[in-house]
Design a protein around this motif. Sequence first.
Motif, PDB file in Angstrom:
ATOM      1  N   GLU A 114       0.511  -1.250   0.060  1.00  0.00           N
ATOM      2  CA  GLU A 114      -0.042  -0.101  -0.119  1.00  0.00           C
ATOM      3  C   GLU A 114       0.804   1.280  -0.056  1.00  0.00           C
ATOM      4  O   GLU A 114       0.462   2.161  -0.615  1.00  0.00           O
ATOM      5  CB  GLU A 114      -0.874   0.060   1.080  1.00  0.00           C
ATOM      6  CG  GLU A 114      -1.988  -0.961   1.075  1.00  0.00           C
ATOM      7  CD  GLU A 114      -2.933  -0.964   2.390  1.00  0.00           C
ATOM      8  OE1 GLU A 114      -4.012  -0.690   2.291  1.00  0.00           O
ATOM      9  OE2 GLU A 114      -2.284  -1.240   3.405  1.00  0.00           O
ATOM     10  N   TYR A 137      -0.248   8.391 -17.309  1.00  0.00           N
ATOM     11  CA  TYR A 137      -1.031   7.797 -16.033  1.00  0.00           C
ATOM     12  C   TYR A 137      -2.061   8.544 -15.638  1.00  0.00           C
ATOM     13  O   TYR A 137      -2.047   9.708 -15.887  1.00  0.00           O
ATOM     14  CB  TYR A 137       0.129   7.991 -15.136  1.00  0.00           C
ATOM     15  CG  TYR A 137      -0.174   7.447 -13.769  1.00  0.00           C
ATOM     16  CD1 TYR A 137       0.038   6.174 -13.155  1.00  0.00           C
ATOM     17  CD2 TYR A 137      -0.845   8.433 -12.744  1.00  0.00           C
ATOM     18  CE1 TYR A 137      -0.402   5.828 -12.121  1.00  0.00           C
ATOM     19  CE2 TYR A 137      -1.139   8.002 -11.340  1.00  0.00           C
ATOM     20  CZ  TYR A 137      -1.019   6.868 -10.967  1.00  0.00           C
ATOM     21  OH  TYR A 137      -1.352   6.347 -10.038  1.00  0.00           O
ATOM     22  N   PRO A 138      -3.061   7.893 -15.110  1.00  0.00           N
ATOM     23  CA  PRO A 138      -3.206   6.361 -14.868  1.00  0.00           C
ATOM     24  C   PRO A 138      -3.575   5.568 -15.937  1.00  0.00           C
ATOM     25  O   PRO A 138      -4.380   6.063 -16.908  1.00  0.00           O
ATOM     26  CB  PRO A 138      -4.094   6.478 -13.717  1.00  0.00           C
ATOM     27  CG  PRO A 138      -5.146   7.409 -13.999  1.00  0.00           C
ATOM     28  CD  PRO A 138      -4.390   8.655 -14.577  1.00  0.00           C
ATOM     29  N   GLU A 197      -2.576   6.578  -4.067  1.00  0.00           N
ATOM     30  CA  GLU A 197      -1.680   6.331  -5.214  1.00  0.00           C
ATOM     31  C   GLU A 197      -1.102   7.496  -5.896  1.00  0.00           C
ATOM     32  O   GLU A 197      -1.748   8.674  -5.613  1.00  0.00           O
ATOM     33  CB  GLU A 197      -2.404   5.320  -6.221  1.00  0.00           C
ATOM     34  CG  GLU A 197      -3.750   5.857  -7.086  1.00  0.00           C
ATOM     35  CD  GLU A 197      -4.157   5.033  -7.965  1.00  0.00           C
ATOM     36  OE1 GLU A 197      -3.925   5.319  -9.159  1.00  0.00           O
ATOM     37  OE2 GLU A 197      -4.740   3.918  -7.656  1.00  0.00           O
ATOM     38  N   GLY A 198      -0.155   7.600  -6.747  1.00  0.00           N
ATOM     39  CA  GLY A 198       0.169   8.440  -7.484  1.00  0.00           C
ATOM     40  C   GLY A 198       0.744   9.894  -6.636  1.00  0.00           C
ATOM     41  O   GLY A 198       0.395  11.004  -6.932  1.00  0.00           O
ATOM     42  N   TRP A 246      -7.386   3.579  -0.666  1.00  0.00           N
ATOM     43  CA  TRP A 246      -5.974   3.245  -0.762  1.00  0.00           C
ATOM     44  C   TRP A 246      -5.548   4.741  -1.510  1.00  0.00           C
ATOM     45  O   TRP A 246      -6.433   5.330  -2.004  1.00  0.00           O
ATOM     46  CB  TRP A 246      -5.380   2.216  -1.390  1.00  0.00           C
ATOM     47  CG  TRP A 246      -5.863   2.237  -3.146  1.00  0.00           C
ATOM     48  CD1 TRP A 246      -5.122   2.909  -4.174  1.00  0.00           C
ATOM     49  CD2 TRP A 246      -6.888   1.497  -3.818  1.00  0.00           C
ATOM     50  NE1 TRP A 246      -5.833   2.778  -5.494  1.00  0.00           N
ATOM     51  CE2 TRP A 246      -6.922   1.815  -5.158  1.00  0.00           C
ATOM     52  CE3 TRP A 246      -8.017   0.739  -3.213  1.00  0.00           C
ATOM     53  CZ2 TRP A 246      -7.770   1.454  -5.980  1.00  0.00           C
ATOM     54  CZ3 TRP A 246      -9.020   0.518  -4.257  1.00  0.00           C
ATOM     55  CH2 TRP A 246      -8.686   0.987  -5.551  1.00  0.00           C
ATOM     56  N   ARG A 289       3.759   1.408  -1.103  1.00  0.00           N
ATOM     57  CA  ARG A 289       4.572   1.297  -2.402  1.00  0.00           C
ATOM     58  C   ARG A 289       3.636   2.116  -3.474  1.00  0.00           C
ATOM     59  O   ARG A 289       4.145   2.964  -4.369  1.00  0.00           O
ATOM     60  CB  ARG A 289       5.001   0.120  -2.919  1.00  0.00           C
ATOM     61  CG  ARG A 289       6.008   0.089  -4.080  1.00  0.00           C
ATOM     62  CD  ARG A 289       6.640  -1.236  -4.186  1.00  0.00           C
ATOM     63  NE  ARG A 289       5.895  -2.294  -4.295  1.00  0.00           N
ATOM     64  CZ  ARG A 289       5.737  -3.203  -3.478  1.00  0.00           C
ATOM     65  NH1 ARG A 289       6.371  -2.999  -2.098  1.00  0.00           N
ATOM     66  NH2 ARG A 289       5.074  -4.285  -3.210  1.00  0.00           N
ATOM     67  N   LYS A 290       2.433   1.631  -3.588  1.00  0.00           N
ATOM     68  CA  LYS A 290       1.173   2.326  -4.292  1.00  0.00           C
ATOM     69  C   LYS A 290       1.190   3.648  -4.033  1.00  0.00           C
ATOM     70  O   LYS A 290       0.929   4.520  -5.167  1.00  0.00           O
ATOM     71  CB  LYS A 290       0.112   1.387  -4.158  1.00  0.00           C
ATOM     72  CG  LYS A 290      -0.968   1.859  -5.274  1.00  0.00           C
ATOM     73  CD  LYS A 290      -2.297   0.816  -5.095  1.00  0.00           C
ATOM     74  CE  LYS A 290      -3.285   0.997  -6.099  1.00  0.00           C
ATOM     75  NZ  LYS A 290      -2.845   0.430  -7.476  1.00  0.00           N
ATOM     76  N   MET A 291       1.157   4.129  -2.987  1.00  0.00           N
ATOM     77  CA  MET A 291       1.190   5.430  -2.591  1.00  0.00           C
ATOM     78  C   MET A 291       2.127   6.566  -3.169  1.00  0.00           C
ATOM     79  O   MET A 291       2.016   7.531  -3.495  1.00  0.00           O
ATOM     80  CB  MET A 291       1.124   5.525  -1.106  1.00  0.00           C
ATOM     81  CG  MET A 291       0.498   7.145  -0.708  1.00  0.00           C
ATOM     82  SD  MET A 291      -0.119   6.894   1.280  1.00  0.00           S
ATOM     83  CE  MET A 291       1.320   6.447   2.019  1.00  0.00           C
ATOM     84  N   GLY A 292       3.200   5.905  -3.432  1.00  0.00           N
ATOM     85  CA  GLY A 292       4.396   6.458  -4.141  1.00  0.00           C
ATOM     86  C   GLY A 292       5.077   7.473  -3.125  1.00  0.00           C
ATOM     87  O   GLY A 292       6.060   8.101  -3.430  1.00  0.00           O
ATOM     88  N   HIS A 331      -5.727  11.328  -7.126  1.00  0.00           N
ATOM     89  CA  HIS A 331      -5.505   9.900  -7.578  1.00  0.00           C
ATOM     90  C   HIS A 331      -5.794   8.839  -6.441  1.00  0.00           C
ATOM     91  O   HIS A 331      -6.065   7.791  -6.590  1.00  0.00           O
ATOM     92  CB  HIS A 331      -4.277   9.705  -7.919  1.00  0.00           C
ATOM     93  CG  HIS A 331      -3.489  10.166  -9.053  1.00  0.00           C
ATOM     94  ND1 HIS A 331      -4.366  10.189 -10.286  1.00  0.00           N
ATOM     95  CD2 HIS A 331      -2.498  10.944  -9.150  1.00  0.00           C
ATOM     96  CE1 HIS A 331      -3.605  10.815 -11.276  1.00  0.00           C
ATOM     97  NE2 HIS A 331      -2.409  11.436 -10.701  1.00  0.00           N
TER      98      HIS A 331
END
Length: 299
Positions: free
Chosen positions: A74, A184-185, A126-127, A124, A76-79, A119
């Motif tokens: 999670e 993206y996305p 992301e980006g 969750w 990692r997905k958040m960035g 995003h």
Amino acid sequence: MRVSYSPGYYATIPNEHIFPMGKFQGLHRYLLEKEILSDFEIIEPKMIDFINLMTAHTSRYAYGVWNGTLDKKEVRKMGLPWTKSLAIRSRLAVQGTLNAGIMALQDGISGNLAGGTHHAMADWGEGFCVFNDVAVAIKVLQQSMWINKALVIDCDVHQGNGTAEIFKDDETVFTYSIHGEKNYPFKKPPSNLDVGLPDKTGDKEYHRNLIESLDSVLSSFEPDIVFYLGGIDPLETDHFGRLSLTLKGLRERDRIVIEMITQKELPLVLLLSGGYAPTLEETVIAHAQMFELAKELGF
């Protein structure tokens, strides 16, 4: 024109990270030094209450961000790497957008020197987006009976997937996104209106598409408030943008949006959204144009 800002908008992240965390402090300093804004126009937010945060986000995710209990996937997905300062800044920025919404309803136009984190999904992030500040602000304003209908004008180069997903079944919110079609996305939940542009789109073509599509939206939907995500990543020099706007063209984009909305006497909230110019200075100058224009137009 009142705007939201807190020194807490800065969160500690590694120096080599691509996200320009210093832009919030830099923009605040620049707007004051250039006398675009005055000290009394800067309103400092507190952290958003969890009960308000959970109008758009699940309790699991909201408390997971705050307590640092998200799993590695999670994060990692958040960035962005989790730190307590990131959790604090994320709650501050959401309240900043909510405050800006109230100030826009009172004054006609307002801003947040952050925000536009489009995003973030309900469960969750992301980006580089932790919480969806616009979604929370709209839902809280609706629950409080400040507004009924809202329009989101998203001019970030990346489609506003989180906002589109959160409001997909909500007829009271119109989501508009003009963005790079191949950027993206890569999975884009449909907004109410998506304007996907090809790579290398320049000033004139961008402005033509913007004017035509926004005119269509404003002729068919009558909002009580408008949230404008003025991302600077359509610039040709942006690390991730893939479009080809000049700095002058970006300024004209902001003028088009601000004038189209204020001429209809609709309350307008100005938000930063994304931008990854070659230097922090260029990032700050590009973001500052939106607020400078609003001042030039008499707000």
